[in-house]
Design an enzyme around this catalytic site. Structure first.
Site, PDB file in Angstrom:
ATOM      1  NE  ARG A  99      17.245   1.049  -0.670  1.00  0.00           N
ATOM      2  CZ  ARG A  99      17.178   2.320  -1.239  1.00  0.00           C
ATOM      3  NH1 ARG A  99      17.699   3.146  -0.790  1.00  0.00           N
ATOM      4  NH2 ARG A  99      16.564   2.276  -2.270  1.00  0.00           N
ATOM      5  CB  VAL A 100      12.738   4.567   0.228  1.00  0.00           C
ATOM      6  CG1 VAL A 100      12.384   5.872  -0.212  1.00  0.00           C
ATOM      7  CG2 VAL A 100      13.826   4.110  -1.125  1.00  0.00           C
ATOM      8  N   GLY A 137       6.211   2.503  -1.322  1.00  0.00           N
ATOM      9  CA  GLY A 137       7.450   2.150  -1.950  1.00  0.00           C
ATOM     10  C   GLY A 137       8.235   1.052  -1.289  1.00  0.00           C
ATOM     11  CB  CYS A 146       3.112  -3.966  -2.624  1.00  0.00           C
ATOM     12  SG  CYS A 146       1.352  -3.264  -2.787  1.00  0.00           S
ATOM     13  CD  GLU A 159      -0.449   1.938   2.486  1.00  0.00           C
ATOM     14  OE1 GLU A 159      -0.381   0.673   2.221  1.00  0.00           O
ATOM     15  OE2 GLU A 159      -1.407   2.454   3.073  1.00  0.00           O
TER      16      GLU A 159
END
Length: 556
Positions: free
Chosen positions: A271-272, A268, A325, A290
């Protein structure tokens, strides 16, 4: 709640009244009451579907049978930290029983996933389309086939992967033998993402199962149809006492992250990713992150322009409409060559998607209203909107943005400082192609970097001087399909890697094992320490066989 056509109108009206009674819902959604009433009176559920903001946790679906409404009002989560703890303890008991370590168990689970893909392919494609409007071709290639290939490879190679790896021992331990044993880590957590909701959920799970772990999968709530499908299907095809799916959003994820895991695998945003890493640090839990980043594409002027343009498009707009991504985030080329490249991209985009790109059925939509607004903000930012040289058309009702190319957007704009993750593609121009290296180095290390050139020296310099999670010369994206290549980030684009055998290793501990007999026990290692013993141990450790023999026979 999912309603049939007979009850949909009543429930839709009741839900609408509840929305009307709470003005804050409209503020959260960014929708006026007038607009909402107009859509309601015209029974335009497709438009309402995109108007309602995720903040009120509402999704509205249309079906051929009639209007179907699913209203998921935000409520207290029934899955809290205590239940998460019980889940982990139950799974740890399963793991401690030893059953997940057995080769037969691992094979049975992998075969179950493979059979699930074969038998439920239509449902998987439909779920992915419902979440992202992903064309069936893309869904098959990037979700179905790649997941199936991971399963197939694991089944073919698992016995070999599980075999201990023999290691040479030294003279100082003679007589001895040694090996590296791959053992499962234990109970692992996989938190997946929404852009490839089937593949990126199951690909790491396949690696975790192959390595012999008990697994919890937390799919993304942003792709609810695929999340629900995984929760329902997996329990039919695998051992649901050792492999669990937990659906939910922030509350459920937070409850899971409070627990002690043997590894956490997260796909993801950065930030997370920071939140996941901070939670893991409390228990010294290893993580694989990742993430993503701004993936550059450098285009030299000596290329086959048509082929280069087609491959850039294939790795940008034909891959989930840029919501990937490793998709091209920005292109760098020379000032002189930029107009030719833009013309080639325009021509090939028309060839792929027709003159009206928004009408194409071969392009995914933006996943939800939040991300649509985020992309619109980037595109409409001061100093950016006038840089559009192609595209820019939008359809909020369909959550679609046409392939959009911008030339030399400001360096401090959102487009050039944040990961785009959508159908916008800035082109940055430089005086000479070698200047592109400094542009890339001025940003955090990307997950992927691409170069189009026939210049061999430029290729060597690119590979040597540019740090990225992975690289591809004269194409985009395709390096992900090679199971012998590890996939992962570097720096802010992630840590750790997987795919193929690397997925097995990602969820394994490499245990060092040495075997010795009771023969050959030498007194040289034991006190009292004499000058002769010191000389002997020095010659042994230096590997000087002649000196060792001379010392032993007393000739030195």
């Amino acid at each position: 709640m999912r309603l049939n056509s007979n009850t949909s109108y009543m429930t839709f009206t009741a839900f609408s009244i509840k929305l009307l009674l709470n003005p804050s819902n409209f503020r959260a959604a960014g929708v006026s009451k007038t607009t909402f009433n107009c859509c309601l009176l015209k029974n335009n559920s497709s438009k309402l579907k995109t108007l309602l903001h995720p903040a009120i946790s509402t999704r509205i679906y249309c079906s051929s049978a009639g209007l179907s409404v699913m209203a998921e009002e935000k409520k207290e989560s029934s899955f809290d930290a205590d239940k998460a703890n019980m889940l982990v303890q139950d799974l740890r008991q399963q793991f401690d029983s030893g059953k997940t370590k057995a080769y037969e168990w691992r094979v049975a689970q992998l075969e179950g996933i493979s059979r699930m893909i074969d038998e439920r392919e239509k449902e998987i494609v439909e779920a992915v389309h419902k979440d992202l409007s992903k064309p069936e071709f893309e869904a098959f290639v990037a979700e179905i086939n790649m997941t199936k290939s991971s399963c197939k490879l694991a089944l073919q190679e698992l016995k070999q992967w599980m075999m201990p790896e023999k290691v040479k021992t030294s003279l100082t331990t003679y007589p001895s033998s040694a090996e590296i044993v791959s053992e499962p880590l234990g109970v692992v957590l996989v938190i997946s993402t929404w852009n490839y909701p089937f593949l990126l959920s199951l690909d790491p799970v396949i690696g975790a199962i192959a390595a012999g772990n008990a697994v919890v999968l937390k799919p993304s709530e942003i792709s609810p149809a695929t999340s629900s499908l995984l929760a329902n299907l997996l329990q039919e095809y695998v051992d649901n006492t050792s492999i669990k799916v937990i659906e939910g959003a922030v509350d459920e994820t937070s409850a899971l992250l409070e627990q002690k895991w043997d590894k956490i695998f997260y796909t993801g945003s950065g930030r997370v990713g920071r939140i996941v890493m901070a939670a893991a640090a409390k228990h010294l839990t290893p993580v694989i992150l990742e993430l993503g980043g701004k993936c550059p594409v450098v285009v030299d002027s000596d290329v086959n322009l048509q082929v280069a343009a087609r491959r850039i498009i294939a790795g940008k707009w034909s891959c989930n409409n840029g919501q990937t991504c490793t998709a091209a985030d920005y292109v760098i080329t020379t000032k002189d060559f930029a107009p030719k490249l833009i013309d080639a991209l325009r021509s090939e985009l028309d060839e792929f998607f027709g003159k009206d790109h928004l009408d194409s059925k071969d392009m995914s939509r933006v996943v939800n209203l939040y991300h649509f607004k985020r992309l619109m903000k980037s595109m409409k930012e001061d100093g950016v909107s006038d840089k559009i040289v192609l595209g820019g058309q939008t359809d909020a009702t369909q959550l679609k943005i046409a392939p959009t190319i911008l030339l030399d957007a400001p360096k401090d704009s959102l487009l050039m400082t944040e990961e785009i993750f959508g159908p916008l593609l800035p082109i940055v121009t430089v005086e000479k192609i070698e200047d592109s290296f400094q542009v890339i180095k001025s940003k955090p290390k990307p997950l992927a970097a691409y170069l189009f050139t026939n210049n061999e020296e430029l290729k060597k310099s690119f590979v040597k001087d540019i740090s990225a999670g992975g690289m591809l010369i004269n194409d985009t994206i395709l390096h992900l399909t090679v199971p012998g290549l590890p996939f992962g980030g570097v720096g802010e684009s992630g840590m750790g890697y997987y795919h193929g055998k690397f997925s097995f290793e990602a969820f394994s501990h490499k245990k060092s094992v040495m075997y010795r007999s009771f023969d050959g026990d030498s007194s040289v290692r034991y006190p009292p320490y004499t000058p002769k013993k010191l000389k002997l141990i020095k010659s042994l450790m230096s590997g000087n066989i002649v000196q060792t023999v001379l010392t032993l026979v007393g000739w030195s």
